[in-house]
Write an enzyme that holds these catalytic residues in place. Structure first.
Site, mmCIF file in Angstrom:
data_model
loop_
_atom_site.group_PDB
_atom_site.id
_atom_site.type_symbol
_atom_site.label_atom_id
_atom_site.label_comp_id
_atom_site.label_asym_id
_atom_site.label_seq_id
_atom_site.Cartn_x
_atom_site.Cartn_y
_atom_site.Cartn_z
ATOM 1 N N ASP A 131 0.849 -1.197 0.000
ATOM 2 C CA ASP A 131 0.000 0.000 0.000
ATOM 3 C C ASP A 131 0.881 1.242 0.000
ATOM 4 O O ASP A 131 1.802 1.353 0.811
ATOM 5 C CB ASP A 131 -0.900 -0.011 1.244
ATOM 6 C CG ASP A 131 -1.997 1.029 1.152
ATOM 7 O OD1 ASP A 131 -2.400 1.389 0.021
ATOM 8 O OD2 ASP A 131 -2.455 1.502 2.205
ATOM 9 N N HIS A 138 -4.318 13.704 1.656
ATOM 10 C CA HIS A 138 -4.518 12.772 2.773
ATOM 11 C C HIS A 138 -3.258 12.745 3.650
ATOM 12 O O HIS A 138 -3.344 12.817 4.880
ATOM 13 C CB HIS A 138 -4.825 11.374 2.247
ATOM 14 C CG HIS A 138 -4.805 10.310 3.309
ATOM 15 N ND1 HIS A 138 -5.833 10.136 4.207
ATOM 16 C CD2 HIS A 138 -3.870 9.376 3.626
ATOM 17 C CE1 HIS A 138 -5.532 9.134 5.027
ATOM 18 N NE2 HIS A 138 -4.353 8.653 4.694
ATOM 19 N N GLU A 203 -10.523 3.641 4.138
ATOM 20 C CA GLU A 203 -9.628 4.441 3.288
ATOM 21 C C GLU A 203 -10.000 4.199 1.835
ATOM 22 O O GLU A 203 -10.001 3.057 1.369
ATOM 23 C CB GLU A 203 -8.158 4.080 3.538
ATOM 24 C CG GLU A 203 -7.664 4.669 4.851
ATOM 25 C CD GLU A 203 -6.160 4.568 5.060
ATOM 26 O OE1 GLU A 203 -5.606 5.388 5.811
ATOM 27 O OE2 GLU A 203 -5.543 3.663 4.469
ATOM 28 N N GLU A 205 -9.239 4.045 -1.795
ATOM 29 C CA GLU A 205 -8.027 3.916 -2.609
ATOM 30 C C GLU A 205 -8.363 3.253 -3.931
ATOM 31 O O GLU A 205 -9.363 2.545 -4.060
ATOM 32 C CB GLU A 205 -6.981 3.029 -1.900
ATOM 33 C CG GLU A 205 -6.634 3.500 -0.500
ATOM 34 C CD GLU A 205 -5.366 2.852 0.037
ATOM 35 O OE1 GLU A 205 -4.574 2.317 -0.775
ATOM 36 O OE2 GLU A 205 -5.164 2.886 1.268
ATOM 37 N N ASP A 237 -8.698 0.164 2.437
ATOM 38 C CA ASP A 237 -7.677 -0.234 3.418
ATOM 39 C C ASP A 237 -8.224 0.113 4.807
ATOM 40 O O ASP A 237 -7.828 1.104 5.415
ATOM 41 C CB ASP A 237 -6.375 0.529 3.120
ATOM 42 C CG ASP A 237 -5.247 0.158 4.060
ATOM 43 O OD1 ASP A 237 -5.276 -0.944 4.626
ATOM 44 O OD2 ASP A 237 -4.326 0.989 4.220
ATOM 45 N N ARG A 241 -7.680 3.328 13.697
ATOM 46 C CA ARG A 241 -6.839 4.512 13.955
ATOM 47 C C ARG A 241 -6.224 4.518 15.346
ATOM 48 O O ARG A 241 -5.109 5.036 15.531
ATOM 49 C CB ARG A 241 -7.660 5.794 13.762
ATOM 50 C CG ARG A 241 -8.183 6.007 12.354
ATOM 51 C CD ARG A 241 -7.063 6.085 11.335
ATOM 52 N NE ARG A 241 -7.604 6.311 9.991
ATOM 53 C CZ ARG A 241 -6.906 6.155 8.885
ATOM 54 N NH1 ARG A 241 -5.643 5.759 8.928
ATOM 55 N NH2 ARG A 241 -7.464 6.376 7.718
ATOM 56 N N GLN A 244 -3.396 2.069 15.277
ATOM 57 C CA GLN A 244 -2.349 2.656 14.429
ATOM 58 C C GLN A 244 -1.517 3.692 15.177
ATOM 59 O O GLN A 244 -0.292 3.694 15.111
ATOM 60 C CB GLN A 244 -3.010 3.292 13.195
ATOM 61 C CG GLN A 244 -2.032 3.869 12.176
ATOM 62 C CD GLN A 244 -2.750 4.477 10.961
ATOM 63 O OE1 GLN A 244 -3.970 4.387 10.833
ATOM 64 N NE2 GLN A 244 -1.993 5.098 10.073
ATOM 65 N N LYS A 257 -3.952 -2.340 10.204
ATOM 66 C CA LYS A 257 -4.410 -2.356 8.816
ATOM 67 C C LYS A 257 -4.450 -3.742 8.185
ATOM 68 O O LYS A 257 -4.935 -3.872 7.069
ATOM 69 C CB LYS A 257 -3.524 -1.436 7.974
ATOM 70 C CG LYS A 257 -3.828 0.041 8.206
ATOM 71 C CD LYS A 257 -2.823 0.943 7.525
ATOM 72 C CE LYS A 257 -3.118 2.404 7.790
ATOM 73 N NZ LYS A 257 -4.107 2.971 6.864
ATOM 74 N N THR A 261 -8.746 -6.046 4.114
ATOM 75 C CA THR A 261 -8.661 -5.077 3.018
ATOM 76 C C THR A 261 -9.690 -5.545 1.999
ATOM 77 O O THR A 261 -9.716 -6.730 1.663
ATOM 78 C CB THR A 261 -7.256 -5.082 2.386
ATOM 79 O OG1 THR A 261 -6.292 -4.823 3.402
ATOM 80 C CG2 THR A 261 -7.122 -4.039 1.290
ATOM 81 N N GLU A 376 -10.264 12.083 8.481
ATOM 82 C CA GLU A 376 -10.220 13.445 7.948
ATOM 83 C C GLU A 376 -11.583 14.120 8.034
ATOM 84 O O GLU A 376 -11.691 15.279 8.420
ATOM 85 C CB GLU A 376 -9.755 13.418 6.490
ATOM 86 C CG GLU A 376 -8.318 12.985 6.317
ATOM 87 C CD GLU A 376 -8.076 12.480 4.900
ATOM 88 O OE1 GLU A 376 -7.757 13.307 4.029
ATOM 89 O OE2 GLU A 376 -8.222 11.264 4.666
HETATM 90 O O1 LIG Z 1 1.627 7.871 9.662
HETATM 91 C C1 LIG Z 1 0.928 8.331 8.768
HETATM 92 O O2 LIG Z 1 1.118 9.452 8.305
HETATM 93 C C2 LIG Z 1 -0.179 7.543 8.207
HETATM 94 C C3 LIG Z 1 0.024 6.404 7.512
HETATM 95 C C4 LIG Z 1 -1.065 5.637 6.973
HETATM 96 O O3 LIG Z 1 -2.246 5.769 7.337
HETATM 97 C C5 LIG Z 1 -0.692 4.600 5.993
HETATM 98 C C6 LIG Z 1 -1.625 4.456 4.851
HETATM 99 O O4 LIG Z 1 -2.403 3.488 4.789
HETATM 100 C C7 LIG Z 1 -1.491 5.465 3.765
HETATM 101 C C8 LIG Z 1 -2.628 5.819 2.874
HETATM 102 O O5 LIG Z 1 -3.598 5.071 2.718
HETATM 103 O O6 LIG Z 1 -2.559 6.889 2.238
HETATM 104 CA CA LIG Z 2 -3.928 2.964 3.085
HETATM 105 MG MG LIG Z 3 -5.575 -3.145 4.959
#
Ligand SMILES: O=C(O)/C=C/C(=O)CC(=O)CC(=O)O
Ligand SMILES: [Ca+2]
Ligand SMILES: [Mg+2]
Length: 433
Positions: A131, A138, A203, A205, A237, A241, A244, A257, A261, A376
């Site tokens: 990915d 974004h 997400e 994409e 994706d 959060r 993450q 993640k 998917t 966002e």
């Molecule tokens: O740490 C960050 O800035 C964020 C990373 C992501 O969320 C990774 C990702 O999946 C990127 C995306 O989908 O644009």
């Molecule tokens: Ca992503």
């Molecule tokens: Mg994923």
């Protein structure tokens, strides 16, 4: 290549295909289906209007180029996309003739099935999934939320950033998504807890399906990188959060993640997308030019209209249609093009193979209404989004159905669609009780 298969005046004789919003005869996507009743072995198909056509059956009757029969008899598209691009061009031309010429009706009809009577499968056995992060709006917005002082890191405009995803948990549209457990640590807490994700996000994409193979050690030059893109799909994706935010340093996303998917089932081929290629957005003044191995001439970018919709359990019960969360365009979102993604991935000699999947990264536009994630849209969970039925959302709740949509449209050409990429959130399981 733009040829007569893009003629907007062409129409299929299949009922409902003329003017179909996704699958008119100019699209001819490739996928894998099985019958809901009867023979449930997966078979390769194309979509035309609200029908699918069994290509293994057509090939067995001798109605398609003879050299393709073995690849078309497989239960996935891998063998077909290992062949030369010219073979898939020949297939497109043959399908266009069969489905647009009334004279071929009798030949095709035994292999034509209503889409409602079939199930669609993952189109490829996916060897690897990577990915990227090419959506600059974004990356800036999410970077601000994760790193207020340092949103866009200094490498961003030099290198297409990516992380290795997990192929085993990629599923086709319609598969339910179970809310993951993970380590969560509130910023003011001393220690993490292990609990179901509370900040579950989507997400938006595009996915690139790789065609052909390069040997380990043999990079893919930027000038030929588009030949390695067999087609595109929508890709969600799903992102936890809260997991993450705690786990991502220093190696990037991991369990936040890889729990699921989702991809849309139809491969919208590079040939179908040819009219929608366009020059990339000019880089803003002051931005660095790409290094020579990433310098691309011509129409390397894609202009694809994107949309996300949400339907909650309450909306479903009330008979309400899905609610639009965002709408935008891939062209405004992508700082790096599909060919730059492929060339960069292979630039160290990494081998890419037919059926590998590359995500673009979240394709948010420059405006708030074009944001491709709830992180966002809700400004990091601070501003709930109002929904019909009096509900609101910051992140996804159990029962929510999130769908991605995409269409390629351009004056003088028939609009072609991707078909939806949908997932419904199911409650977390209780494996620890
Ligand atoms: O740490 C960050 O800035 C964020 C990373 C992501 O969320 C990774 C990702 O999946 C990127 C995306 O989908 O644009
Ligand atoms: Ca992503
Ligand atoms: Mg994923």
């Amino acid at each position: 290549m733009i040829d007569h298969t893009h003629d907007p005046r062409a129409q299929s004789w299949v009922d409902g295909a003329a003017g179909h919003p996704d699958f008119p005869v100019q699209n001819l996507p490739l996928g894998v289906f099985s019958h809901k009743n009867g023979d449930t072995a997966p078979r390769i198909a194309t979509a035309i209007g609200d029908h699918v056509v069994d290509l293994a059956g057509l090939a067995a009757d001798g109605a398609l180029p003879a050299g393709l029969a073995t690849a078309l008899a497989q239960p996935t598209l891998n063998a077909l996309f290992r062949l030369a691009e010219a073979d898939r061009v020949a297939l497109r031309h043959a399908l266009f003739a069969l489905l647009s010429s009334e004279r071929c009706r009798l030949k095709v009809t035994p292999h034509l099935y209503p889409a409602a009577d079939v199930v669609l499968h993952l189109p490829f056995a996916i060897g690897d999934y990577t990915d990227f992060y090419v959506g600059i709006h974004h990356a800036t917005a999410i970077g601000k939320l994760f790193r207020p002082d340092n949103p866009l890191l200094p490498n961003y405009k030099h290198v297409p950033i990516g992380y290795h995803g997990r192929a085993s948990s990629v599923r086709v549209s319609g598969t339910q998504v179970v809310r993951p457990w993970g380590q969560l640590k509130a910023p003011d807490a001393d220690a993490p807890v292990h609990a179901p994700c509370r900040r579950l996000d989507h997400e938006l994409e595009l996915g690139l399906w790789i065609a052909g193979d390069n040997d380990l050690g043999a990079p893919v030059p930027i000038g030929t990188a588009w030949e390695r893109i067999g087609g595109l799909c929508l890709l969600n994706d799903w992102s936890a959060r809260d997991i993450q935010a705690w786990e991502y340093q220093p190696l990037g996303p991991f369990l936040a993640k890889n729990f699921a998917t989702t991809v849309s089932p139809w491969v919208i081929t590079a040939q179908a997308l040819a009219p929608f290629r366009t020059a990339p957005q000019p880089r803003p003044a002051g931005d660095p030019q790409p290094l020579p191995y990433l310098r691309e001439e011509g129409e390397g970018a894609l202009a694809i209209t994107l949309e996300t919709t949400l339907r909650t359990a309450a909306m479903r019960a009330a008979g309400l249609p899905p609610h639009r969360l965002s709408h935008g365009n891939s062209h405004a979102a992508m700082y790096w093009t599909p060919a730059q993604i492929v060339a960069h991935h292979a630039s160290n000699g990494c081998d890419l193979h037919a059926g590998d999947l590359l995500g673009t990264g979240t394709l948010s536009g420059p405006t708030p209404e074009s944001a491709g994630s709830l992180m966002e849209l809700s400004q990091g969970g601070k501003v709930p989004l109002p929904l019909p039925c009096g509900e609101s959302r910051t992140f996804l709740e159990d029962g929510d159905e999130l769908a991605l949509h995409a269409r390629a449209e351009r004056d003088g050409f028939a609009t072609i669609g991707f078909g939806p990429c949908v997932g419904q959130i199911m409650p977390a399981r209780q494996p620890w009780a």
